[in-house]
Design an enzyme around this catalytic site. Sequence first.
Site, PDB file in Angstrom:
ATOM      1  N   SER A  51       0.801  -1.220   0.000  1.00 41.50           N
ATOM      2  CA  SER A  51       0.000   0.000   0.000  1.00 41.50           C
ATOM      3  C   SER A  51       0.834   1.270   0.000  1.00 41.50           C
ATOM      4  O   SER A  51       0.366   2.320  -0.437  1.00 41.50           O
ATOM      5  CB  SER A  51      -0.946   0.006   1.212  1.00 41.50           C
ATOM      6  N   HIS A 282      -0.670   6.276   6.371  1.00 42.45           N
ATOM      7  CA  HIS A 282      -0.121   6.064   5.034  1.00 42.45           C
ATOM      8  C   HIS A 282       0.232   7.411   4.411  1.00 42.45           C
ATOM      9  O   HIS A 282      -0.305   8.444   4.811  1.00 42.45           O
ATOM     10  CB  HIS A 282      -1.138   5.350   4.128  1.00 42.45           C
TER      11      HIS A 282
END
Length: 300
Positions: A51, A282
């Site tokens: 990711s 993230h």
Amino acid sequence: MIRPAPRSAQPHRSRAARALLAGLLGVAAALVPTTAASAAEPADYVALGDSYAAGPLIPLQYGSPPGCARSDHNYPALTSQALATASFLDVSCSGAKTADLTAPQETEAGTNPPQLDALGAETDLVTISIGGNDIGFSEIVEECATRSPAEPDGAACRDFYDSGGSDELAERIDGTAPEVRAALLGILARSPAAEVLLVGYPTIVPDDGPGCFPAVPFSPGDTQYLRETTKRLNDMLAEQATLAGVDYVDTYTPTIGHDICTPPGVKWVEGLAPTSPAAPVHPNALGMEAMSAAVVGAVG
């Protein structure tokens, strides 16, 4: 005084000179431009990874399967644009582990084929972000966010992973090392002429200091523990890159000062409650730009 050559001799000399010059230029054209042109040819680029390469929730999401949550503004896409690559194939997938490089990965919305299947002998450039999910990235964030607030003056998350007398996360990192090396060697076997870049993880918690509890629910002690774990993971990746004979891209150093505790606009990695479109903990769009800049700077 030098007298000019007779007019009748000049055309003969000119033809001879032109013939000689043409021959020399022909030899030069056969030797020099070929090398220069091949060096300047745009690359056939394949992006692999998890990711941190895919960019979940960063607009615009695209690609198949949808469960991989790839962004058209992730660092691979930005790198392809910056390098004006001849071709670009992004098979990164959120949640990917090293095992998913050689086997299909099931997502909530479709199956991602083995990532290494995207490689070929013609591939010139490969980037890969991998290893975080092998050590349990999502689980670590969840455990720390749950346990740490119970002991704001302690380090409940660190104590949980160190309850057996040894650091479990350190052991997971050490156990992942041979899997990362095998993955890199697998890439080289499929694309022996490619430049391979193993991309490290950016700064997540502040590089120094106590963090920002309770805004981010990691106590100062656990902030230090998570910082050390991220650095340990990156150190392992750098070592495996060296052992495999590929390049490591440091994205930690250039992202210091843009961690989850910084304000929106400065923040390049989102916290547990994102303030810009990105998955929790993230990189956001700014983070992807910074990671791409590090990758582009390492190419070649």
